[in-house]
Scaffold this motif. Sequence first.
Motif, mmCIF file in Angstrom:
data_model
loop_
_atom_site.group_PDB
_atom_site.id
_atom_site.type_symbol
_atom_site.label_atom_id
_atom_site.label_comp_id
_atom_site.label_asym_id
_atom_site.label_seq_id
_atom_site.Cartn_x
_atom_site.Cartn_y
_atom_site.Cartn_z
ATOM 1 N N SER A 60 25.896 15.312 -34.741
ATOM 2 C CA SER A 60 26.477 16.364 -35.594
ATOM 3 C C SER A 60 27.979 16.479 -35.369
ATOM 4 C CB SER A 60 25.822 17.716 -35.300
ATOM 5 O OG SER A 60 24.469 17.668 -35.632
ATOM 6 N N VAL A 92 30.690 15.948 -38.288
ATOM 7 C CA VAL A 92 31.647 17.009 -38.642
ATOM 8 C C VAL A 92 33.077 16.529 -38.398
ATOM 9 C CG1 VAL A 92 32.471 19.322 -38.006
ATOM 10 C CG2 VAL A 92 30.029 18.904 -38.252
ATOM 11 N N SER A 143 39.689 26.372 -48.235
ATOM 12 C CA SER A 143 40.011 26.783 -46.859
ATOM 13 C C SER A 143 40.052 25.583 -45.914
ATOM 14 C CB SER A 143 39.000 27.807 -46.354
ATOM 15 O OG SER A 143 37.748 27.194 -46.184
ATOM 16 N N PHE A 144 39.408 24.475 -46.289
ATOM 17 C CA PHE A 144 39.420 23.306 -45.395
ATOM 18 C C PHE A 144 40.802 22.666 -45.299
ATOM 19 C CE2 PHE A 144 34.920 23.820 -45.429
ATOM 20 C CZ PHE A 144 34.582 23.424 -44.142
ATOM 21 N N GLN A 151 30.413 21.540 -31.759
ATOM 22 C CA GLN A 151 28.954 21.408 -31.690
ATOM 23 C C GLN A 151 28.443 21.642 -30.265
ATOM 24 O OE1 GLN A 151 26.730 20.979 -34.351
ATOM 25 N NE2 GLN A 151 28.572 21.442 -35.516
ATOM 26 N N GLY A 174 28.656 25.257 -29.607
ATOM 27 C CA GLY A 174 27.568 25.931 -30.330
ATOM 28 C C GLY A 174 26.216 25.667 -29.695
ATOM 29 N N GLY A 175 26.036 24.463 -29.168
ATOM 30 C CA GLY A 175 24.729 24.081 -28.634
ATOM 31 C C GLY A 175 24.475 24.527 -27.208
ATOM 32 N N ASP A 190 27.408 29.010 -26.696
ATOM 33 C CA ASP A 190 27.091 30.195 -27.498
ATOM 34 C C ASP A 190 25.688 30.699 -27.190
ATOM 35 O OD1 ASP A 190 29.489 30.254 -28.720
ATOM 36 O OD2 ASP A 190 28.827 29.478 -30.657
ATOM 37 N N GLY A 191 25.573 32.001 -27.175
ATOM 38 C CA GLY A 191 24.249 32.594 -26.945
ATOM 39 C C GLY A 191 23.885 32.674 -25.475
ATOM 40 N N ASN A 192 24.725 32.135 -24.607
ATOM 41 C CA ASN A 192 24.488 32.223 -23.164
ATOM 42 C C ASN A 192 25.615 33.008 -22.507
ATOM 43 O OD1 ASN A 192 22.107 30.503 -23.096
ATOM 44 N ND2 ASN A 192 23.524 28.858 -23.627
ATOM 45 N N ASN A 220 29.700 34.203 -27.521
ATOM 46 C CA ASN A 220 29.362 33.886 -28.899
ATOM 47 C C ASN A 220 30.615 33.437 -29.635
ATOM 48 O OD1 ASN A 220 27.838 33.721 -31.271
ATOM 49 N ND2 ASN A 220 26.681 35.540 -30.674
ATOM 50 N N GLU A 253 34.203 28.303 -32.468
ATOM 51 C CA GLU A 253 35.376 28.558 -33.309
ATOM 52 C C GLU A 253 36.655 28.602 -32.475
ATOM 53 O OE1 GLU A 253 35.559 29.178 -36.814
ATOM 54 O OE2 GLU A 253 33.629 28.187 -36.597
#
Lengths: 412, 315
Positions: free
Chosen positions: B28, B32, B239-240, B271, B274-275, B278-280, B284, B288
Amino acid sequence: MGKTIRKNLFALNLFLAFAVVVCITPQAFAGGKVYKMGLSLAITGPTSDAGNPYSKGVEDYFNYVNDTKLLGDDKIECMIRDDQYQTAVTKRNFEDFLDQGIVFYLNYSTGSTLGLKRDFEEVQIPVLPASFHAGNVEDSHYIFLPIASYSEQVVSLSEYVVNNHKGDKPKVAMFIHPSAFGRGPVGDVEKSIAAGLNMEIVEVVEHGKDLDNTAMLQRLMSKNVQYVICQTIQSPVATMIKDAARLGISANAFGESGKITFLGAHYTGGNDLIDLAGDASENFFWITSYTITSEPGPGTDFQLSLAKKYGRDDKAANSHNYANGIMVAQVATEVVRRAKEKGLDISKKTLHDELNAMNGDNAYQPPTTVGPVTYSSTDRAGVDSLQIYAVKEGVFRKVGEPITSQYMKKIK
Amino acid sequence: MKIIRFFLTKCSGDRYIAMSYFFQIVISGVVVGSIYALAALGLVLVYKSSRVANFAHGQIIAAGAFITYALTVWASIPVYISFVLSMLITFCLAWSVERIFLRRLIGEPIISVIMVTIGLASILDGLIYLTPFGTENFSFPSFFPQEPIMVGGVSISWTQLVGVIITFILIGGFSWFFKKSTVGISMRAVSDDQFASMSVGISVPGVFGLAWATAGLSAAAAGCIIGNITGLNFDTLHSFGIVVFPVVILGGLDSILGAVVAGIIMGLIQQFAGGYIDGNWGLNGTGEVLPYIILLIILLIKPHGLFGIHEIERV
């Protein structure tokens, strides 16, 4: 000779005076009054995919009011201006509208509604925004949400998950916009859980401009997340559910074991989501207070006939944002009608009073919503009923009957 | 893919899941990153020849995607032909933009040219808002198989795969063009010194026009691929043009190879953050933020980016 000139001058003056009266006050002769309103919104710029059809709904309904003489000889003149989603421009538009003597104001975004809240208080003008952010009405007496707040929508979706989930406590992730618009409802869901709503928020994900959500989705799967509730706009949701479909983790039916069911509040859904995500939008659950044209009824018949009358294309005609625009214009018209009926002068104050009195037997039922609009001095969310829809074979279909949140009452 | 299959066959149970998770994130990230690189390519091409940062690049990316959609859906032209046609149209469009707006600014301060590109972005915005694409959402009809390619639990969609292939074909082509072709070398010469280039007979205006035109061509390709992934929403697409600025800065403003490497680095960081982050630990949105933190660190060490040319001016 001198007498003739004086006579001619007198005749000329008389004619000019008559012309001025005729030109400046045609309404005096027609016997009607003109009530001025203003709408500032994003017809272009960010979120204009929602703002553009919304403005068409407002414009068409006020034209309909004037053309069909719903207010007799009186007319509503609604000035509609593009602010490109920039609060500074919204403020400038609003101030200009005030200079022109508006008695009712229609606003748009969460940011500008919060930003202009003090101005609304200062000039004491009733305001209906397109934003359903619960924070809009805090410390305000003049902002009225057209329908249930985002918080109420998201809590209602959470309740739906809890009530229909089979098995242990459902594990939920929230996928939100990185702004007050997205973050607002999270606290209310947490309060609902504290008040007894039997679910677990595993994670709150604030999205960015992601081209691939694989990592995030796999992380959620590794934490056994079963539901993702979205409070954002359609585009990031579309990218996420396309990725989920590719990874084979989208539930084919609500709560399918080992997969993720995706749900979302008002601005995540509608035909725009289907346009962006295509087949990946199948089984996406969406909540709103509006009737939609894929579930025909008297309200949607009216919406489509209005769009046809004023030459709108199919896309605008079938947009829930077009319905949204019609609805706010209907509420604004209704308060004018009621005040007129009572023989009151139409002013900011009388229209504000009429909004506050719109409850009980005086509740107003616009055709474009699934429940009545009720306001009072303590309740400034209009339509409390919410309808869940899900995408089936490429269109949104009703899921059950309209619902109202139980936990929002508990946590208020 | 063979490497992934090899590693995964060596694993079992939880380790297999962990490894496939890891490789999925790598794939991924590369996907990306490649798309970032393709979107950044147009910026690099314009900068490489004219030392101008083009702030209207996002609008050209969006225009490319919309032209492809219009040709495919409204004119019923097969999508592959529409894709090529849209690249040719944006080639001409970008060339015209340079000819009409920027040609007369040759020799003027760079900041003036940059301001014109900002104005140009507003004009293009306005023009796109006059069309249905400005305020409506669309998606390309499905023309790739819907089923992803699966290798040992790692999936990649056909859109992503084709996106990566197109990226590498275009980037390979442009790298060759700048290194080996006479025109490409002329463009590099103009970038180094406009007056010296003119003195040896290189048409500086012609080079600028060509740089903008090729940037338009690559922007159309990027727009089609991004539009296929996100859906056709003007806000998202344009926006890209800004999202990829960090990629260009990290890679070195005038380096095509830099854009590729920086794009992939950015994609992988996003990635992996995020993988795995984030979330740990209550974190969060690191996907970005982290690329920008790493960008700052790298720029502290290499102020001209990973592959940017460090110019020494002797007076």
